[in-house]
Design a protein around this motif. Structure first.
Motif: not given
Length: 75
Positions: A74, A29, A32-33, A9-11, A14
């Motif tokens: 998220l 982000h 966060l990763r 989801k973060i990817d 991004d």
């Protein structure tokens, strides 16, 4: 949501932000990763982190409070 689902989801976020030159959001982000990387569960389902009720001798259950907070944001 699993750790892997959070990373995906973060990817996705991004990639969307790159279109809009969202440098600040992209850095957020990436941070966060990095947090997800240091909050990996071990083979016993425990987290090597210092959040929550960590007393220096025991491990937190996974997901720890940090991962739960990220997951909440998220959703």
């Amino acid at each position: 949501m699993t750790r892997e689902e959070m990373i995906l989801k973060i990817d996705k976020i991004d990639k969307a932000l790159e279109q809009y030159d969202g440098v600040f959001d992209l850095v957020t982000h990436q941070a966060l990763r990095a947090v997800l990387e240091i909050h990996k569960p071990n083979s016993y389902g425990k987290c090597y982190c210092t959040g929550g009720e960590y007393d220096g001798t025991s491990l937190n259950n996974y997901p720890c409070e940090t991962i739960e907070a990220i997951e909440k944001e998220l959703k």
